[in-house]
Design an enzyme around this catalytic site. Structure first.
Site, PDB file in Angstrom:
ATOM      1  N   GLU A 207     -18.817 -21.914  46.249  1.00 44.86           N
ATOM      2  CA  GLU A 207     -17.524 -22.100  45.592  1.00 44.86           C
ATOM      3  C   GLU A 207     -16.967 -22.883  46.892  1.00 44.86           C
ATOM      4  O   GLU A 207     -16.936 -22.413  47.849  1.00 44.86           O
ATOM      5  CB  GLU A 207     -17.002 -21.114  45.187  1.00 44.86           C
ATOM      6  CG  GLU A 207     -15.330 -21.273  45.172  1.00 44.86           C
ATOM      7  CD  GLU A 207     -14.801 -19.856  44.580  1.00 44.86           C
ATOM      8  OE1 GLU A 207     -15.334 -18.922  44.259  1.00 44.86           O
ATOM      9  OE2 GLU A 207     -13.472 -19.899  44.934  1.00 44.86           O
TER      10      GLU A 207
ATOM     11  N   HIS B  36     -16.091  -9.730  43.421  1.00 44.37           N
ATOM     12  CA  HIS B  36     -16.994  -9.774  42.258  1.00 44.37           C
ATOM     13  C   HIS B  36     -17.814  -8.308  42.131  1.00 44.37           C
ATOM     14  O   HIS B  36     -19.248  -8.487  42.395  1.00 44.37           O
ATOM     15  CB  HIS B  36     -17.963 -10.829  42.393  1.00 44.37           C
ATOM     16  CG  HIS B  36     -17.419 -12.252  42.214  1.00 44.37           C
ATOM     17  ND1 HIS B  36     -18.209 -13.250  42.562  1.00 44.37           N
ATOM     18  CD2 HIS B  36     -16.254 -12.690  41.944  1.00 44.37           C
ATOM     19  CE1 HIS B  36     -17.480 -14.449  42.398  1.00 44.37           C
ATOM     20  NE2 HIS B  36     -16.180 -13.964  42.273  1.00 44.37           N
TER      21      HIS B  36
ATOM     22  N   ASN C 298     -19.591 -17.142  39.529  1.00 43.25           N
ATOM     23  CA  ASN C 298     -18.423 -16.308  39.187  1.00 43.25           C
ATOM     24  C   ASN C 298     -18.390 -15.399  37.932  1.00 43.25           C
ATOM     25  O   ASN C 298     -18.858 -16.045  36.974  1.00 43.25           O
ATOM     26  CB  ASN C 298     -16.982 -16.871  39.349  1.00 43.25           C
ATOM     27  CG  ASN C 298     -17.201 -18.120  40.448  1.00 43.25           C
ATOM     28  OD1 ASN C 298     -18.232 -18.778  40.697  1.00 43.25           O
ATOM     29  ND2 ASN C 298     -16.223 -17.804  41.350  1.00 43.25           N
TER      30      ASN C 298
HETATM   31  P1  FAE Z   1     -10.867  -6.130  35.406  1.00 39.40           P
HETATM   32  O1  FAE Z   1     -10.459  -7.417  35.213  1.00 39.40           O
HETATM   33  O2  FAE Z   1     -10.734  -5.592  37.057  1.00 39.40           O
HETATM   34  O3  FAE Z   1      -9.756  -5.091  34.732  1.00 39.40           O
HETATM   35  C1  FAE Z   1      -9.696  -3.729  34.738  1.00 39.40           C
HETATM   36  C2  FAE Z   1      -8.308  -3.484  34.611  1.00 39.40           C
HETATM   37  O4  FAE Z   1      -8.529  -1.840  34.380  1.00 39.40           O
HETATM   38  C3  FAE Z   1      -7.382  -3.557  35.559  1.00 39.40           C
HETATM   39  O5  FAE Z   1      -6.329  -4.199  34.965  1.00 39.40           O
HETATM   40  C4  FAE Z   1      -7.081  -2.088  36.475  1.00 39.40           C
HETATM   41  O6  FAE Z   1      -5.602  -2.143  36.623  1.00 39.40           O
HETATM   42  C5  FAE Z   1      -7.323  -1.280  35.044  1.00 39.40           C
HETATM   43  N1  FAE Z   1      -7.448   0.014  35.385  1.00 39.40           N
HETATM   44  C6  FAE Z   1      -8.380   0.408  36.289  1.00 39.40           C
HETATM   45  N2  FAE Z   1      -8.613   1.931  36.417  1.00 39.40           N
HETATM   46  C7  FAE Z   1      -7.889   2.393  35.655  1.00 39.40           C
HETATM   47  C8  FAE Z   1      -7.454   3.707  34.898  1.00 39.40           C
HETATM   48  N3  FAE Z   1      -8.057   4.735  35.794  1.00 39.40           N
HETATM   49  N4  FAE Z   1      -6.586   3.907  33.948  1.00 39.40           N
HETATM   50  C9  FAE Z   1      -5.993   2.630  33.296  1.00 39.40           C
HETATM   51  N5  FAE Z   1      -6.294   1.423  33.905  1.00 39.40           N
HETATM   52  C10 FAE Z   1      -7.275   1.164  34.805  1.00 39.40           C
HETATM   53  O7  FAE Z   1     -12.232  -5.839  34.834  1.00 39.40           O
HETATM   54  N6  FAE Z   1     -14.192 -14.212  38.624  1.00 39.40           N
HETATM   55  C11 FAE Z   1     -14.472 -15.496  38.150  1.00 39.40           C
HETATM   56  O8  FAE Z   1     -15.365 -15.433  37.068  1.00 39.40           O
HETATM   57  N7  FAE Z   1     -13.968 -16.839  38.437  1.00 39.40           N
HETATM   58  C12 FAE Z   1     -13.016 -16.611  39.690  1.00 39.40           C
HETATM   59  O9  FAE Z   1     -12.599 -17.770  40.191  1.00 39.40           O
HETATM   60  C13 FAE Z   1     -12.706 -15.466  40.579  1.00 39.40           C
HETATM   61  N8  FAE Z   1     -11.862 -15.129  41.482  1.00 39.40           N
HETATM   62  C14 FAE Z   1     -11.590 -14.157  41.734  1.00 39.40           C
HETATM   63  C15 FAE Z   1     -10.401 -13.958  42.869  1.00 39.40           C
HETATM   64  C16 FAE Z   1     -10.037 -12.816  43.233  1.00 39.40           C
HETATM   65  C17 FAE Z   1      -8.944 -12.742  44.442  1.00 39.40           C
HETATM   66  C18 FAE Z   1     -10.579 -11.662  42.455  1.00 39.40           C
HETATM   67  C19 FAE Z   1      -9.949 -10.131  43.068  1.00 39.40           C
HETATM   68  C20 FAE Z   1     -11.715 -11.541  41.642  1.00 39.40           C
HETATM   69  C21 FAE Z   1     -11.919 -12.871  41.201  1.00 39.40           C
HETATM   70  N9  FAE Z   1     -12.940 -12.968  40.267  1.00 39.40           N
HETATM   71  C22 FAE Z   1     -13.139 -14.279  39.576  1.00 39.40           C
HETATM   72  C23 FAE Z   1     -13.452 -11.761  39.712  1.00 39.40           C
HETATM   73  C24 FAE Z   1     -12.878 -11.351  38.152  1.00 39.40           C
HETATM   74  O10 FAE Z   1     -11.676 -11.372  38.073  1.00 39.40           O
HETATM   75  C25 FAE Z   1     -13.564  -9.835  37.942  1.00 39.40           C
HETATM   76  O11 FAE Z   1     -14.970 -10.200  37.737  1.00 39.40           O
HETATM   77  C26 FAE Z   1     -13.067  -9.704  36.367  1.00 39.40           C
HETATM   78  O12 FAE Z   1     -11.605  -9.377  36.587  1.00 39.40           O
HETATM   79  C27 FAE Z   1     -13.754  -8.122  36.100  1.00 39.40           C
HETATM   80  O13 FAE Z   1     -13.470  -8.123  34.774  1.00 39.40           O
HETATM   81  P2  FAE Z   1     -13.450  -6.524  34.126  1.00 39.40           P
HETATM   82  O14 FAE Z   1     -13.067  -6.427  32.846  1.00 39.40           O
HETATM   83  O15 FAE Z   1     -14.624  -5.713  34.708  1.00 39.40           O
END
Ligand code: FAE
Length: 538
Positions: free
Chosen positions: A395, A480, A518
């Site tokens: 990227e 990721h 991503n």
């Molecule tokens: P996620 O979105 O991490 O959600 C999990 C949620 O569960 C969070 O809100 C937590 O606070 C909550 N949680 C965790 N533990 C607990 C608990 N014990 N009790 C209650 N709540 C809890 O999960 N991906 C892309 O495809 N494109 C991008 O451009 C991209 N850029 C990124 C840039 C950054 C800076 C970061 C950090 C990540 C990026 N990602 C990107 C990765 C993407 O955001 C990530 O793969 C997804 O958010 C994961 O989705 P999940 O549903 O697995």
């Protein structure tokens, strides 16, 4: 593609606004009911969803649509109340307490410039929007709040190459994914693409065009990448007709405008069904099974200082884990190791990877200016994934410092076969990751092969001053995290957890460590596929 703002979305968006105005931590279609019920603990719900990221948001919407009363627990806050500066999120260049999850100093991925610690700032501890979870040799960045990672990510909405998807998840019917669930996910997420004519002419993407030129010189293919940031809004920002967000350096600590984060898409629609309630600042800690086959989740409610103000026991008939790769894996590992769910598979905690993430930066010649003005939303990648000798998708990342710095920055996704394992540490009651520097070196070696070619062809060099310790590759963090409860191993082919009937994994924990691009479109599409089957059969 723009999301269809249905009546449900609009209702849900209204609910978020009302909840914010009233300072509620319980968010539902009926705010009056929420206020009166706030003090009472819900002791049983048909469906309980942990987390509110991609997997969780899809699951909550589809359960709500099916008429299933659903409670969502999210450990972060609802990002809908402006601070004293009138903004929801703080500026990246002047981070305050809103930036990071209970830190007293920010921990930005790119911590230095000219070897100086000029990026990070002292802040007061608060449930901020970005967390950096530290393990030995590897840190994982995650979003915290209603919307999970969608609040802090770069919005790049990439569908993986079909051949690689099939290789990574061979038990999943690729035809159904590519014909039905990927398009559904992209439509619901509001994926759109930059206008190529505007891209070619705007100062805000000069940094991307310079990287493309250097890739072209090397004989490498570049490709436009879709995003969930509203490019129509971005063009208005550039024209001075809209408040700047992507064009004001905002991204990792949240975007105040323009981004179609989950609270504006899936979660708004979920609330609009009238069957979904979200409780914020609730951290699920333990899961146990009742003799009648239902489950009880123990959750700590925290206040903005991080103090546990209440501990609740919430019963449920069905439990959906969407706490992200780290959160979901830790909950299940703890349940297995503490003896609460002893029949869980030995595969829980295994198959974890960084999606081969590694960051690097090149120093350009003085005539190859990247521009003081840079949009924070990446729109292009160097796509060398089909190079079987060294597959890399890189990227082209922004580095918006507000002055010309001649730096080209990249987040490379490499095909790293190394996998980490989580083990339960009873002393800290947490999951610890076994991961070595040598395992990251595999990603570095692959990225280096690609960028050595680019440097050689363009007579440029790496930057040594940005990642600490004179490193040219940042190999100690990932954006990721993937795996830990892998589909078809720790769960069945639809996310049903083995050894715990009625418990489901919905998030990035299902993907076995790598997806080649991503990951959030894949996580969303898989969740759509799985919940459709679960609603039909269970
Ligand atoms: P996620 O979105 O991490 O959600 C999990 C949620 O569960 C969070 O809100 C937590 O606070 C909550 N949680 C965790 N533990 C607990 C608990 N014990 N009790 C209650 N709540 C809890 O999960 N991906 C892309 O495809 N494109 C991008 O451009 C991209 N850029 C990124 C840039 C950054 C800076 C970061 C950090 C990540 C990026 N990602 C990107 C990765 C993407 O955001 C990530 O793969 C997804 O958010 C994961 O989705 P999940 O549903 O697995």
């Amino acid at each position: 593609m723009t999301p269809n703002l249905t009546r449900r979305h609009l209702l849900g968006l209204g609910v978020f606004r009302t909840a914010a105005a009233l300072g509620l931590t319980r968010i539902t279609l009926s705010p009056a009911q929420a206020a009166t019920q706030a003090a009472q603990a819900t002791d049983h719900t048909p469906a309980l969803v942990i987390g509110s990221g991609y997997g969780a948001a899809v699951t909550a919407l589809r359960l709500g649509e099916a008429g299933v009363p659903t409670l969502v627990l999210e450990m972060g806050r609802l990002w809908d109340t402006p601070g004293s500066d009138g903004k929801l999120f703080c500026a990246t260049g002047a981070p305050d307490h809103r930036s990071m999850w209970f830190r007293t100093r920010t921990e930005a991925p790119l911590a230095q410039f000219l070897w100086l610690d000029v990026v990070n700032r002292d802040i007061s501890a608060y449930p901020g929007v970005l967390d950096r979870v530290r393990f030995d040799h590897m840190s994982v960045y995650v979003g915290r709040g209603v919307g999970g990672g969608s609040l802090v990510n770069g919005g790049m909405a990439v569908t993986p190459q079909r051949a690689y998807f099939s290789e990574v998840l061979p038990a999943v019917d690729a035809a159904a994914m590519y014909d039905t669930y990927f398009p559904r996910a992209r439509q619901m997420l509001g994926v759109n693409t930059v206008n190529p004519a505007w891209f070619e002419s705007t100062e805000w993407y000069r940094f991307t065009r310079i990287s493309r030129k250097h890739a072209d010189n090397t004989g490498l293919r570049t490709t436009f990448v879709p995003n969930v940031y509203d490019f129509g809004y971005m063009e208005r920002e550039a024209a001075g007709q809209a408040v700047k967000s992507a064009l004001a350096g905002e991204v990792i600590y949240g975007n105040n405008h323009g981004k179609r984060s989950l609270d504006r898409t899936y979660l708004a629609a979920a609330l609009g069904t009238g069957n979904v309630t979200i409780e914020t600042l609730h951290r699920a800690r333990a899961i146990r099974r009742q003799p009648d086959g239902t489950y009880v989740v123990t959750a700590d409610r925290i206040d903005p200082a991080g103090t546990v103000v209440a501990t609740r026991e919430i019963g449920c008939t069905r439990l959906f884990l969407g706490a992200g790769s780290l959160g979901t894996t830790e909950l299940l590992l703890r349940a297995r190791e503490s003896g609460a769910l002893p029949d869980l598979s030995a595969d829980i905690g295994t198959g974890w990877g960084t999606n081969g993430n590694v960051m690097t930066a090149r120093a350009n010649h003085v005539w190859d200016t990247v521009g003081a003005n840079q949009s924070t939303m990446p729109v292009m990648g160097i796509d060398d994934w089909s190079n079987t000798a060294n597959p890399v998708f890189a990227e082209i990342a922004p580095l918006p410092m507000g002055f010309e710095h001649w730096i080209s920055l990249y987040l490379a996704i490499t095909r790293n076969p190394e996998r980490g394992t989580f083990r339960y540490d009873a002393a800290t009651d947490s999951a610890r990751l076994d991961w070595t520097q040598a395992q990251s070196q595999v990603s570095v070696d692959a990225a280096k092969k690609l960028f050595d070619r680019i440097n050689l062809r363009n007579a440029t060099i790496y930057r040594y001053d940005l990642f600490g310790g004179n490193k040219t590759f940042a190999d100690d963090f990932t954006y990721h995290p993937l795996g830990g409860c892998v589909l078809g191993r720790a769960t069945d082919a639809y996310g049903r957890v083995r050894g715990a009937p009625g418990v489901y994994v919905t998030d990035g924990a299902l993907v076995p460590g790598s997806i080649g691009v991503n990951p959030f479109v894949t996580i969303t599409a898989l969740a759509e596929r799985n919940i459709e089957r679960v609603l039909a059969e269970d």
